[in-house]
Every structure is written in structure tokens, then in C-alpha cells.
Enzyme design. Structure first.
Site, PDB file in Angstrom:
ATOM      1  N   LEU A 148       1.060  -1.220   0.063  1.00 32.39           N
ATOM      2  CA  LEU A 148      -0.045  -0.078  -0.052  1.00 32.39           C
ATOM      3  C   LEU A 148       0.818   1.078   0.132  1.00 32.39           C
ATOM      4  CD1 LEU A 148      -3.159   0.693   0.040  1.00 32.39           C
ATOM      5  CD2 LEU A 148      -2.720   0.979   2.875  1.00 32.39           C
ATOM      6  N   ASP A 149       0.730   2.255  -1.043  1.00 32.26           N
ATOM      7  CA  ASP A 149       1.462   3.403  -1.062  1.00 32.26           C
ATOM      8  C   ASP A 149       1.586   4.090   0.408  1.00 32.26           C
ATOM      9  OD1 ASP A 149       1.582   3.170  -3.594  1.00 32.26           O
ATOM     10  OD2 ASP A 149       0.304   4.786  -4.126  1.00 32.26           O
ATOM     11  N   ARG A 150       2.869   4.682   0.676  1.00 31.46           N
ATOM     12  CA  ARG A 150       3.261   5.226   1.751  1.00 31.46           C
ATOM     13  C   ARG A 150       2.173   6.427   2.341  1.00 31.46           C
ATOM     14  NH1 ARG A 150       6.111   9.588   3.881  1.00 31.46           N
ATOM     15  NH2 ARG A 150       6.115  10.336   1.776  1.00 31.46           N
TER      16      ARG A 150
END
Length: 309
Positions: A148-150
Site C-alpha cells: 500500500l502506498d506510503r
């Protein structure tokens, strides 16, 4: 073709939830390296400097399979394995905690906060969900089944045992996991919703923002309106594919850039992290059939979104 033998187990323990780096000395038909130290200097001096590599050798930071420190003057032997812990960058602590949604003997499902990377990459190493969870839960073999994107908050599935990871990764690869997101963005009364957005998205290495380009679509998202008030709305976003920044790109293409997005429509200048302005994008739900038990699984994030959470 000769099959490479399985590498031995690391003789060094994890440090701050991070595995040691494993190095396999490559074949050297030209005889370029008389010693182990000569190879390590050639290999890493460009990244950290020759003096730092030499210091690490003096300090016994490189070890062999027996856990004994390597002397840089040892004769070079192709195929030998070495391990070391790299120097971690100074990292500002992300001031939000990880929520545990579910934990059993096979998986841990967490509610990741904004700004925390899923796993080590680039300048984010110890301040990642993986490193924190390994330390806090005492699960040194924990691995994520997906990323999951930061800057995106919400649900991430981690696998406890290495032998189980492939089965869960396959679910994500085969799109057998139903994922739904929520986002806060401007409200446009003229835009007919729900709508399915299809386009071709490309992301160049070294370029922060992805972009839509002409060509056969490789990205598909469904956008639904949930509620609106005061010029903002909360949307339900269902990605069919999983391109980098796909939901952010598609919302921007609709004229609905997600609130506090630092890349779309305009790339914000790099600077200190503004923890008070998180990207208003949340991985709200994960639904799948467990590959081992056949049990239907449904997990929901408990995190709110600002304004219209």
C-alpha cells in the site's frame, strides 16, 4: 542448467526489524579480485565511499556463514555468501500507530496510518510497517502479501510464515481479493456518477508522478459518490487493476483531485513531512476467500477521513 543451491540461513539476527543484507560473491573469470575486501570495495564504494567500506571491514561488520567476521585480505572465492547490516538513515518517526484488525497463526491484517511505508525502500527503512510489526509483535519472519502506498492509509495483509506467503500473494496477483477504497475530494454536481474510468497509465523510474498516455487501457477504476457537503465529497473507489497511483491519477483525470495530494494535479516541492495534511485516501476493505481454510474473509478499516470521514 545447473540449479543454484539454496543459500544458508543468515548468521546475523535482525536489527530493528530489518534483515541483514546477503551478498553472494560472483564468478570472476578475469581474476579482477584477489581478495574479498577488493571485491567489496569495488561493489560498495560508489554507494557509501571506500573509507566507509574499509571501516566496516575493520569493525567486523561483514560475516560469513559461520558468523565469523571476514578479513578483507582473505582470498576471493566465487559463490561464497556474506552478510552485513547496512547503516540505517536517520528517520523522523511517523507519529501515528498501526492498528491491528486481525491476527491468527497465518496472517496479520493491520490498519496502516498515512505516511508509513509498507516495507523498507529508499530512505524509509526502520520507519515502515514491516519493521515496526516485526519488532512490536515479535514476528521476525512476517512479510506483506501486497503493498500500500506510503501516503495511503488503511488495510494491509501480512503473512506470518514464509511458507504461506505465496498462497496469499497469488490471491492479489490473480485479482481474487476485492479491494475498496474511500477518498475525500471536491464535489462536482455536473459529473454523473457512478462512473468507470479506463486509461493507460505509465510511471517512469525516477519521475514522481504517473501519467495517462494514449494507447490500450491498462488501468480501470470505478468511482461512486457516497456523501457530499460544503463543496467536498466522500467517494468509494474500486480498482479493477493495480497500476501505480491509479486511483489518484483517475480521480485527477475526472477533475476531482484527492484532498492533500502532493502529486496530482501539481507536484509539490520536496520538504519536511506535513503530518497535519494526510492524503485523504483510505484502503477501506479487503474481501477474499482464505486459500487454506476456504473461509470467507472480510476486513474493514476503522480509520476516519478528514472532513467527511
Amino acid at each position: 542448467m545447473r540449479r543454484r543451491t539454496r543459500p544458508p540461513a543468515a548468521p546475523l539476527p535482525q536489527r530493528d526489524g530489518i534483515d541483514p543484507v546477503r551478498v553472494r560473491l560472483p564468478e570472476d573469470p578475469a581474476g579482477a579480485w584477489a581478495t574479498v575486501g577488493g571485491h567489496l570495495l569495488d561493489r560498495y564504494a560508489g554507494a557509501v565511499g571506500a573509507e566507509r567500506v574499509a571501516a566496516m571491514l575493520r569493525e567486523g561488520r561483514f560475516v560469513g556463514a559461520d558468523g565469523v567476521a571476514v578479513d578483507g585480505s582473505e582470498s576471493y572465492a566465487a559463490g561464497r555468501y556474506l552478510w552485513f547490516h547496512r547503516d540505517f538513515p536517520d528517520e523522523e518517526r511517523v507519529p501515528f500507530e498501526i492498528g491491528i484488525v486481525h491476527r491468527d497463526e497465518r496472517i496479520v491484517v493491520v490498519d496502516k496510518p498515512h505516511f508509513l511505508a509498507t516495507m523498507p525502500r529508499g530512505r524509509h527503512v526502520t520507519e515502515t510497517a514491516l519493521a515496526r510489526l516485526r519488532r512490536d509483535l515479535g514476528l521476525p519472519e512476517l512479510q506483506p502479501a501486497h503493498r500500500l502506498d506510503r501516503l495511503t492509509a488503511g488495510l494491509v495483509l501480512f503473512v506470518v510464515r514464509p511458507e504461506d506467503r505465496g498462497a496469499y500473494q497469488t490471491l492479489f496477483r490473480d485479482r481474487a481479493v476485492h479491494k475498496a477504497y474511500e477518498a475525500v475530494a471536491p464535489y462536482d454536481p455536473e459529473l454523473a456518477l457512478p462512473v468507470t474510468v479506463r486509461s493507460r497509465i505509465e510511471k517512469e523510474r525516477g519521475v514522481l508522478a504517473a501519467r495517462e498516455v494514449p494507447g490500450e487501457p491498462n488501468a480501470e477504476s470505478r468511482v461512486e459518490l457516497l456523501v457530499h457537503a460544503g463543496g467536498l465529497a466522500r467517494y468509494r473507489l474500486v480498482p479493477v487493476t493495480g497500476r501505480t497511483h491509479q486511483l489518484r491519477v483517475h480521480m485527477n483525470a475526472l477533475g476531482l483531485p484527492i484532498l492533500n495530494d502532493p502529486l496530482y494535479p501539481v507536484v509539490r516541492e520536496d520538504g519536511p513531512e506535513d503530518f497535519g495534511r494526510p492524503l485523504q485516501l483510505l484502503a477501506r476493505s479487503l474481501v477474499f476467500t482464505d486459500p487454506f481454510t476456504g473461509e470467507p474473509r472480510r476486513f474493514l478499516s476503522r480509520r476516519p477521513l478528514s472532513g467527511l470521514g
